[in-house]
Design a protein around this motif. Structure first.
Motif, mmCIF file in Angstrom:
data_model
loop_
_atom_site.group_PDB
_atom_site.id
_atom_site.type_symbol
_atom_site.label_atom_id
_atom_site.label_comp_id
_atom_site.label_asym_id
_atom_site.label_seq_id
_atom_site.Cartn_x
_atom_site.Cartn_y
_atom_site.Cartn_z
ATOM 1 N N GLY A 203 -1.607 -9.905 -8.191
ATOM 2 C CA GLY A 203 -0.695 -9.194 -7.303
ATOM 3 C C GLY A 203 -0.805 -9.672 -5.870
ATOM 4 N N GLY A 204 -2.043 -9.946 -5.424
ATOM 5 C CA GLY A 204 -2.219 -10.449 -4.065
ATOM 6 C C GLY A 204 -1.620 -11.830 -3.875
ATOM 7 N N LEU A 205 -1.826 -12.703 -4.873
ATOM 8 C CA LEU A 205 -1.274 -14.059 -4.767
ATOM 9 C C LEU A 205 0.252 -14.042 -4.778
ATOM 10 C CD1 LEU A 205 -3.739 -15.900 -7.179
ATOM 11 C CD2 LEU A 205 -3.611 -16.155 -4.689
ATOM 12 N N LEU A 206 0.829 -13.289 -5.721
ATOM 13 C CA LEU A 206 2.284 -13.222 -5.801
ATOM 14 C C LEU A 206 2.866 -12.418 -4.639
ATOM 15 C CD1 LEU A 206 2.753 -12.633 -9.652
ATOM 16 C CD2 LEU A 206 3.041 -14.767 -8.374
ATOM 17 N N GLY A 207 2.156 -11.335 -4.262
ATOM 18 C CA GLY A 207 2.628 -10.506 -3.153
ATOM 19 C C GLY A 207 2.560 -11.215 -1.821
ATOM 20 N N HIS A 208 1.670 -12.216 -1.695
ATOM 21 C CA HIS A 208 1.589 -12.996 -0.464
ATOM 22 C C HIS A 208 2.881 -13.794 -0.249
ATOM 23 C CE1 HIS A 208 -0.408 -15.022 2.822
ATOM 24 N NE2 HIS A 208 -0.136 -16.205 2.299
ATOM 25 N N LEU A 209 3.543 -14.141 -1.351
ATOM 26 C CA LEU A 209 4.816 -14.861 -1.274
ATOM 27 C C LEU A 209 5.975 -13.899 -1.044
ATOM 28 C CD1 LEU A 209 4.236 -17.293 -4.289
ATOM 29 C CD2 LEU A 209 3.872 -17.762 -1.854
ATOM 30 N N SER A 210 5.983 -12.796 -1.793
ATOM 31 C CA SER A 210 7.033 -11.784 -1.677
ATOM 32 C C SER A 210 6.571 -10.528 -2.387
ATOM 33 C CB SER A 210 8.338 -12.284 -2.309
ATOM 34 O OG SER A 210 9.271 -11.212 -2.444
ATOM 35 N N TRP A 211 6.959 -9.355 -1.864
ATOM 36 C CA TRP A 211 6.578 -8.125 -2.539
ATOM 37 C C TRP A 211 7.249 -8.017 -3.905
ATOM 38 C CZ3 TRP A 211 10.319 -4.853 -4.189
ATOM 39 C CH2 TRP A 211 11.564 -4.862 -3.545
ATOM 40 N N PRO B 72 3.039 -3.902 2.194
ATOM 41 C CA PRO B 72 4.179 -4.790 2.448
ATOM 42 C C PRO B 72 5.528 -4.174 2.081
ATOM 43 C CG PRO B 72 2.388 -6.053 1.515
ATOM 44 C CD PRO B 72 1.965 -4.619 1.475
ATOM 45 N N ILE B 73 5.582 -3.409 0.991
ATOM 46 C CA ILE B 73 6.837 -2.738 0.634
ATOM 47 C C ILE B 73 7.214 -1.736 1.717
ATOM 48 C CG2 ILE B 73 7.902 -1.104 -0.978
ATOM 49 C CD1 ILE B 73 6.431 -2.480 -3.228
ATOM 50 N N ALA B 74 6.220 -0.951 2.166
ATOM 51 C CA ALA B 74 6.487 0.038 3.211
ATOM 52 C C ALA B 74 6.972 -0.633 4.488
ATOM 53 C CB ALA B 74 5.219 0.854 3.475
ATOM 54 N N ASP B 75 6.350 -1.730 4.869
ATOM 55 C CA ASP B 75 6.723 -2.419 6.109
ATOM 56 C C ASP B 75 8.117 -3.040 6.013
ATOM 57 O OD1 ASP B 75 4.274 -1.732 7.150
ATOM 58 O OD2 ASP B 75 3.337 -3.670 6.710
ATOM 59 N N GLU B 76 8.398 -3.708 4.878
ATOM 60 C CA GLU B 76 9.653 -4.437 4.765
ATOM 61 C C GLU B 76 10.848 -3.521 4.536
ATOM 62 O OE1 GLU B 76 11.432 -8.207 2.201
ATOM 63 O OE2 GLU B 76 9.305 -8.055 2.665
ATOM 64 N N LEU B 77 10.622 -2.432 3.798
ATOM 65 C CA LEU B 77 11.733 -1.533 3.470
ATOM 66 C C LEU B 77 11.784 -0.300 4.369
ATOM 67 C CD1 LEU B 77 11.672 -1.693 -0.446
ATOM 68 C CD2 LEU B 77 12.974 -3.090 1.170
#
Length: 402
Positions: free
Chosen positions: A149-157, A31-36
């Protein structure tokens, strides 16, 4: 294992939260790679900066701890982690996250090395039993980390970074109120002692073995999310399974294998099993089910290896445990620093299969090295220590036999 002084249990609890930080970030790499707009090799530098600084900082841990005392050093490490993780979550570019991950690595070095030495020095029972407690904390933390990390990362990286910062604040409060004030050691450790300790061949062999298998481990940890190409929740679930197996085998299976086969043979067997898993993942990189199964099964091999090789370090050289831990960690984290970037680079530029082949070769080399060093490390098979005696009791038994 739980019949320990309050201070030991408090440090173990804080260690659980500290080790959550390793797996907490894993589900959000893609997700970080995709968003940034970052490449896998760029995002993998989150691990590289963290591990590189952590390894170098290990040379300072003994000197800092011997001057401040264990409790103050633990708190200093926790405060730095709170700052590094929290600030990483505020960044808008990969470079900023990488820089604050490096700060996070400094704090983790101060905490982890001091926590291991504190548990081993203060726990009731043998060195092996104390290390099982430490590895249990590691396994539980690593198992829970990907889920959170998955639960929190699902909301935002950004969520996992803020999550680590908040959890470390809880760990700091627990350390303040549950860990009693610790006196400074009678002798201050110099900065050179961890380097000088590597003159002992047993410690050097163990450190280099860990460097090589860490190369495979961090290839698995940092690169696998990219060919899996799944969401944060799915990645978190897979690495949760990995962490559960790691915790189970480190606490229950590793001691049983040690009692039956000694210390070094199970280490070699676990490394060979891990190398084989990486080979299968290299061949079937295009099959997500195989990759997921490989990640989970690798937890079993790594759990056995982590517990037994950590105990080997504590017995490998006639130096203080804090110095041995710092020297060993300095060497082994070099593998953790190089592997994530190299795996991402090879996966981008050459082949998605190649990182797993390189990781398998590195882990195989670790198995060969520990096998070649069996004679140098023969003393770690001391039956007095392996059977549950304390270090002092083992020394008395050795003196009586002679």
């Amino acid at each position: 294992m739980l019949r320990q002084p309050r201070s030991v249990l408090a440090v173990a609890f804080a260690s659980i939260i500290a080790f959550m930080g390793i797996g907490l970030v894993d589900p959000i790499l893609k997700p970080i790679a995709d968003e940034l707009g970052a490449t896998p090799s760029e995002v993998s530098l989150l691990f590289t900066s963290y591990m590189a600084v952590m390894g170098l900082a290990m040379l300072l841990t003994g000197a800092v701890s011997s001057r401040l005392g264990a409790k103050k050093t633990l708190l200093l490490g926790l405060v730095i982690i709170i700052l590094g993780a929290g600030m990483a979550g505020t960044q808008d570019g990969v470079a900023g996250i990488i820089a604050w991950r490096a700060v996070w690595g400094l704090g983790n070095a101060l905490f982890v090395a001091t926590a291991l030495a504190t548990i081993v020095s203060s726990a009731r029972g043998s060195v092996g039993q104390a290390i099982v407690l430490y590895e249990a904390a590691l396994g539980v933390g690593i198992a829970i980390g990907p889920v959170v990390g998955g639960l929190l990362g699902h909301l935002s990286w950004r969520g996992p970074f803020f999550g680590v910062s908040g959890l470390m604040l809880i760990a700091a409060v627990a350390t303040i109120f549950l860990v009693p004030a610790t006196p400074k050691p009678p002798r201050a450790t110099s900065l050179a002692e961890p380097i000088l300790a590597l003159r002992h061949r047993g410690l050097l062999i163990t450190g280099l073995t860990a460097l090589l298998y860490n190369f495979g481990f961090f290839t698995l940890l940092a690169f696998t999310p990219f060919p899996l190409d799944l969401g944060a929740l799915e990645i978190g679930g897979i690495f949760f399974g990995w962490g559960v197996l790691l915790a189970i085998t480190s606490v229950w299976l590793a001691p049983r294998l040690q009692r039956r086969f000694g210390t070094l043979r199970p280490i070699t067997g676990a490394l060979l099993a891990f190398a084989l898993i990486l080979v299968v993942m290299a061949v079937f990189t295009d099959h997500k089910v195989v990759l997921a199964a490989g990640v989970i099964l690798a937890g079993a091999a790594l759990g056995i290896n982590n517990t037994l090789i950590t105990e080997t370090v504590m017995k490998a050289a006639p130096v203080e445990r804090g110095v041995a831990s710092a020297a060993y960690s300095f060497v082994r984290f070099a593998g953790g620093a190089v592997a994530p970037w190299l795996a991402g680079y090879l996966g981008e530029r050459v082949s998605v299969h190649l990182p797993f082949w390189v990781g398998a070769a590195s882990v195989l080399a670790a198995a060969l090295l520990i096998t070649a060093g069996r004679r140098t490390l023969a003393h770690v098979e001391d039956p007095a220590q392996a059977s549950g005696h304390t270090v002092a009791e083992a020394a008395e038994l050795t003196a009586a036999d002679s």
